[in-house]
Design a protein around this motif. Sequence first.
Motif, mmCIF file in Angstrom:
data_model
loop_
_atom_site.group_PDB
_atom_site.id
_atom_site.type_symbol
_atom_site.label_atom_id
_atom_site.label_comp_id
_atom_site.label_asym_id
_atom_site.label_seq_id
_atom_site.Cartn_x
_atom_site.Cartn_y
_atom_site.Cartn_z
ATOM 1 N N GLY A 169 0.778 -1.232 0.000
ATOM 2 C CA GLY A 169 0.000 0.000 0.000
ATOM 3 C C GLY A 169 0.805 1.275 0.000
ATOM 4 N N THR A 170 2.114 1.195 -0.302
ATOM 5 C CA THR A 170 2.933 2.400 -0.295
ATOM 6 C C THR A 170 3.997 2.333 -1.387
ATOM 7 N N THR A 171 4.468 3.519 -1.807
ATOM 8 C CA THR A 171 5.593 3.595 -2.756
ATOM 9 C C THR A 171 6.911 3.804 -2.010
ATOM 10 N N GLY A 172 6.864 3.760 -0.683
ATOM 11 C CA GLY A 172 8.029 4.086 0.129
ATOM 12 C C GLY A 172 9.042 2.980 0.291
ATOM 13 N N LEU A 173 8.792 1.807 -0.328
ATOM 14 C CA LEU A 173 9.713 0.681 -0.173
ATOM 15 C C LEU A 173 10.723 0.591 -1.297
ATOM 16 N N VAL A 174 10.805 1.640 -2.119
ATOM 17 C CA VAL A 174 11.836 1.744 -3.149
ATOM 18 C C VAL A 174 12.453 3.143 -3.071
ATOM 19 N N LEU A 187 4.102 1.936 8.677
ATOM 20 C CA LEU A 187 4.772 0.981 9.548
ATOM 21 C C LEU A 187 5.648 0.006 8.755
ATOM 22 N N SER A 188 5.192 -0.393 7.565
ATOM 23 C CA SER A 188 5.990 -1.315 6.752
ATOM 24 C C SER A 188 7.291 -0.654 6.295
ATOM 25 N N VAL A 189 7.214 0.654 5.999
ATOM 26 C CA VAL A 189 8.411 1.399 5.607
ATOM 27 C C VAL A 189 9.377 1.510 6.789
ATOM 28 N N LEU A 190 8.845 1.795 7.960
ATOM 29 C CA LEU A 190 9.687 1.930 9.154
ATOM 30 C C LEU A 190 10.383 0.614 9.487
ATOM 31 N N GLU A 200 14.499 14.007 8.853
ATOM 32 C CA GLU A 200 14.074 13.719 7.483
ATOM 33 C C GLU A 200 12.614 13.288 7.494
ATOM 34 N N LEU A 201 11.818 13.937 6.666
ATOM 35 C CA LEU A 201 10.399 13.606 6.524
ATOM 36 C C LEU A 201 10.221 12.607 5.387
ATOM 37 N N GLY A 202 9.370 11.617 5.586
ATOM 38 C CA GLY A 202 9.093 10.648 4.529
ATOM 39 C C GLY A 202 10.358 9.986 4.010
ATOM 40 N N CYS A 203 11.153 9.453 4.914
ATOM 41 C CA CYS A 203 12.503 8.998 4.560
ATOM 42 C C CYS A 203 12.540 7.728 3.728
ATOM 43 N N GLY A 204 11.428 6.985 3.645
ATOM 44 C CA GLY A 204 11.425 5.775 2.835
ATOM 45 C C GLY A 204 12.416 4.743 3.358
ATOM 46 N N VAL A 205 13.135 4.076 2.448
ATOM 47 C CA VAL A 205 14.036 2.997 2.861
ATOM 48 C C VAL A 205 15.374 3.508 3.374
ATOM 49 N N GLY A 206 15.619 4.842 3.285
ATOM 50 C CA GLY A 206 16.733 5.421 4.014
ATOM 51 C C GLY A 206 17.976 5.824 3.253
ATOM 52 N N LEU A 207 17.942 5.836 1.920
ATOM 53 C CA LEU A 207 19.154 6.135 1.150
ATOM 54 C C LEU A 207 19.767 7.483 1.531
ATOM 55 N N THR A 208 18.990 8.551 1.473
ATOM 56 C CA THR A 208 19.523 9.887 1.745
ATOM 57 C C THR A 208 20.089 9.977 3.154
ATOM 58 N N GLY A 209 19.339 9.515 4.129
ATOM 59 C CA GLY A 209 19.774 9.617 5.509
ATOM 60 C C GLY A 209 21.039 8.827 5.799
ATOM 61 N N ILE A 210 21.132 7.629 5.256
ATOM 62 C CA ILE A 210 22.318 6.812 5.492
ATOM 63 C C ILE A 210 23.539 7.462 4.844
ATOM 64 N N ALA A 211 23.356 8.022 3.636
ATOM 65 C CA ALA A 211 24.463 8.715 2.969
ATOM 66 C C ALA A 211 24.909 9.929 3.783
ATOM 67 N N VAL A 212 23.945 10.689 4.319
ATOM 68 C CA VAL A 212 24.277 11.857 5.138
ATOM 69 C C VAL A 212 25.024 11.432 6.403
ATOM 70 N N CYS A 213 24.530 10.388 7.064
ATOM 71 C CA CYS A 213 25.182 9.912 8.284
ATOM 72 C C CYS A 213 26.599 9.427 8.012
ATOM 73 N N ARG A 214 26.807 8.827 6.841
ATOM 74 C CA ARG A 214 28.127 8.294 6.496
ATOM 75 C C ARG A 214 29.128 9.387 6.128
ATOM 76 N N SER A 215 28.647 10.453 5.492
ATOM 77 C CA SER A 215 29.582 11.397 4.865
ATOM 78 C C SER A 215 29.484 12.845 5.332
#
Length: 333
Positions: free
Chosen positions: A142-147, A201-204, A173-188
């Motif tokens: 039910g969401t597009t947030g898993l990609v 909840l499924s996205v979280l 981060e709002l609507g972070c989805g599976v986390g690409l942006t946030g993980i990149a920010v945390c890493r670099s």
Amino acid sequence: MYLSKDQTKKNKVTCIRNRADVIYNFKVSFFTMSQLPNFPWNFLERELENDSSSEIILDILKQTCLHPLCCKHPPSVRYRRQFLSQLIKRHEASEREPLDELYDALGEVLGVEEGTECYKSYLLPCGEAVSLSESTAVISEGTTGLVTWEAALYLAEWALENTHVFTDRTVLELGCGVGLTGIAVCRSCYPSSYVFSDCHLSVLHRLRDNIQLNGLDNQNSPRVCVEHLDWEEVTEKQLREIEATTVIAADVVYDPDIIGCLVKLLSKILRCSANGSPPDVYISSTIRNPDTYNSFKHQLESSGIQHEVMTGPVTHVLFYNRQATIEMIKLYI
């Protein structure tokens, strides 16, 4: 015409560099599951015409299906099958002796059942990879947030070039989805703390897996947490407790029905000052429907929120489809 020894050496070095670049292109395209027609097949075919060995095929295979990253976090089964089929097609067209390694790799993947999840891995300039567990379907549960979507990749690239916006800050981060942006920010980008938030909840659940997958759950810096943030129900008190000094979001402007709710949330965020100053707020959007995006900007203006389009160039370090129109704006009151 005869080439001098220096010219011959220079041409050889250039050829090796171009060949290495192409192999790297195959590698990063493969791990991000880029569309197969976008791979540099023409260069490979020319190499096979000019080189009697199959060394480049083996090099590509070692950097893709036989790479340790593929063993640990593989792209989808279907994708690997299609990729190997294309590689075999080019090799067979060159009329060389069959390569056991190619057919062994295909045989192995043909024996694997396709699942509902796969991995995409993005190579950062620092050499590390951000690997994400994603759904093989665009819409799942039910969401597009898993990609991962293009606007999130663009925002990650922008962050890598603007680390000062995140360094030593608390980032929400709002609507972070599976986390690409946030993980990149945390890493670099070295934030002091990072708050991933979404309402599905499924996205979280998938997000927590990806945070653990990338080793962000067992380190002291940055402090990382995951919040269930319902845009309609979140209070100013909750936002103040987060004390965000930088707020980002990618691909949240896609549904006309949620724009009003999003604008109200952004208004609360900009008026919930941390240490007396409003946070820096950045929104990255893929403009699929200009009417929807213009409606978002109009509602921002009606709420007393101004915006500035960020027009600076961004270095291309991540592989994704760049045909989409993406705009990044900074909000302020």
